[in-house]
Motif scaffolding. Structure first.
Motif, PDB file in Angstrom:
ATOM      1  N   ALA A 248      -4.738 -16.668  -1.522  1.00 33.70           N
ATOM      2  CA  ALA A 248      -3.808 -15.684  -2.074  1.00 33.70           C
ATOM      3  C   ALA A 248      -3.549 -14.562  -1.079  1.00 33.70           C
ATOM      4  CB  ALA A 248      -4.360 -15.117  -3.386  1.00 33.70           C
ATOM      5  N   TRP A 249      -4.601 -14.106  -0.402  1.00 34.42           N
ATOM      6  CA  TRP A 249      -4.451 -13.048   0.595  1.00 34.42           C
ATOM      7  C   TRP A 249      -3.653 -13.550   1.793  1.00 34.42           C
ATOM      8  CZ3 TRP A 249      -4.015  -8.247   1.538  1.00 34.42           C
ATOM      9  CH2 TRP A 249      -4.278  -7.696   2.775  1.00 34.42           C
ATOM     10  N   LEU A 252      -0.026 -13.615   0.898  1.00 32.58           N
ATOM     11  CA  LEU A 252       0.517 -12.260   0.854  1.00 32.58           C
ATOM     12  C   LEU A 252       0.782 -11.743   2.261  1.00 32.58           C
ATOM     13  CD1 LEU A 252       1.235  -9.782  -0.900  1.00 32.58           C
ATOM     14  CD2 LEU A 252      -1.144  -9.022  -0.595  1.00 32.58           C
ATOM     15  N   VAL A 256       4.786 -11.487   2.917  1.00 32.42           N
ATOM     16  CA  VAL A 256       5.184 -10.108   2.640  1.00 32.42           C
ATOM     17  C   VAL A 256       4.785  -9.151   3.757  1.00 32.42           C
ATOM     18  CG1 VAL A 256       4.976  -8.171   1.030  1.00 32.42           C
ATOM     19  CG2 VAL A 256       5.032 -10.515   0.151  1.00 32.42           C
ATOM     20  N   CYS A 257       3.501  -9.142   4.098  1.00 33.45           N
ATOM     21  CA  CYS A 257       2.981  -8.097   4.990  1.00 33.45           C
ATOM     22  C   CYS A 257       3.503  -8.229   6.421  1.00 33.45           C
ATOM     23  CB  CYS A 257       1.457  -8.115   4.981  1.00 33.45           C
ATOM     24  SG  CYS A 257       0.738  -7.795   3.355  1.00 33.45           S
TER      25      CYS A 257
END
Length: 371
Positions: A248-249, A252, A256-257
């Motif tokens: 999940a990280w 992300l 996104v990041c």
């Protein structure tokens, strides 16, 4: 970068990303500490940087009539020397290991066959006794360079100048595929093995496509200063260093990041944040293209001498050594060879290399006309 300093912050970020990959591989291959469990995601940032920079350098020129052959020649001249040198070093190590420790190696014929393919930046697609499904045993990072070259050629032949809506559709499809494959393999560390080959297409499709879209949007961004530039540098380091190796990280970060870091970096691209950042940017590609075979060679020599390949934190002392090796490759091999190739391939004339590329251009030109 592309002949001016308008986006020099991107060079610094590329250097940081290359260092992250190096430290990641010291932890996974060089006996060092695992302090960057998500360091491999720097490759996704490389793809985003590439999409932006390639569009900045070539989209207008292709629209003005640059041939596919000329584009292909320039990209191969830029990428092939370091890639082939890394494969040559790694291939020599694998052959030596096959002689010294045949029980821990693939059969010699398979080693030689894989080495020849890797030297041409082509993947090994069969299962090996020691290398399993790894596509580039001679030089692991070549998997991303293979996809980089492929997406560059596909973009130049079929996608340059296409509508933003088309690009958005391709990026969205790549993101969806990335999520599906991430759930399938429980990680985004995919694309470097035959069994996760589709992951390479998803990662390069999303990353490169995101870079293209950010290039389209660059004129809408406000001009930011040194503060946001420093934030972009700190954010990139944070996202790669934070020890949270869960899917999940990772999703992300990639979805996104990293695009957010790119967006801020483009808006504040004129700023220079790191002392020596320009040099680090120049070293990024030779460092990325040669560090894994040099790590393997170092570990192999130490084992042959009866010593451990690394002693945990002491293994990080290899960082300045490999940076020095990257500088030597850049100054004594890569830049001189690229200059020689540019004179003999890109200069007007009818050399065999130029004739071959002209024929290739005609084929891709006809293919593009049918799309």
């Amino acid at each position: 970068m592309v002949g001016h300093d308008r986006y020099r912050l991107l060079d610094e970020l590329r250097g940081i990303a290359a260092l992250a990959v190096l430290v990641f591989h010291i932890g996974t291959r060089g006996g060092g500490p695992s302090i960057l469990p998500n360091g491999f995601l720097a490759v996704d940032f490389f793809f985003m940087l590439s999409g932006f920079v390639i569009a900045e350098a070539y989209e207008a020129r292709l629209a003005e009539g640059m041939s596919f052959a000329n584009f292909a020649a320039r990209r191969l001249i830029r990428m092939a020397p370091v890639a082939m040198l890394g494969a040559l070093i790694g291939g020599a190590y694998l052959i030596a290991r096959a002689f010294a420790a045949p029980g821990r190696s693939d059969p010699m014929l398979e080693v030689i066959g894989g080495n020849l393919l890797n030297l041409l930046v082509l993947p090994k697609l069969w299962y090996g006794r020691a290398t399993a499904w790894e596509m580039y045993p001679a030089n692991g990072p070549l998997w991303s360079l293979f996809f980089e070259v492929a997406v560059n050629f596909i973009w130049a032949a079929f996608l340059a100048g296409r509508s933003t809506r088309v690009l958005c559709g391709l990026v969205a499809a790549s993101a969806g595929l990335l999520v599906v494959l991430g759930l399938r393999f429980c990680t985004l560390d995919i694309g470097w093995q035959t069994v996760s080959l589709a992951g390479g297409f998803a990662r390069v499709g999303f990353g490169f496509g995101t870079g293209l879209l950010l290039h389209r949007a660059r004129g809408l961004l406000p001009q930011m200063g040194r503060g946001p530039a420093g934030f972009a540098v700190a954010a990139l380091v944070y996202f790669l260093v934070l020890p949270l190796a869960v899917l999940a990280w990772q999703l992300l970060i990639v979805l996104v990041c990293l695009p957010a870091v790119m967006l801020i970096a483009i808006a504040s691209g004129r700023e220079a944040v790191l002392p020596g950042g320009a040099l680090l940017g120049r070293l990024s590609y030779p460092l990325y293209g040669t560090h894994v075979p040099l790590l393997a060679l170092t570990a192999g020599l130490m084992k042959y001498g009866g010593k451990h390949a690394g002693s945990h934190w002491a293994a990080l002392l290899l960082v300045p050594v490999l940076l020095g090796a990257a500088w030597a490759v850049l100054v004594w091999f890569d830049e001189p060879l690229r200059a020689w190739l540019a004179r003999h391939v890109l200069a007007p004339g009818n050399s065999p290399a130029r004739i071959t590329l002209q024929r290739l251009s005609g084929r891709f030109g006809r293919a593009r006309a049918t799309v």
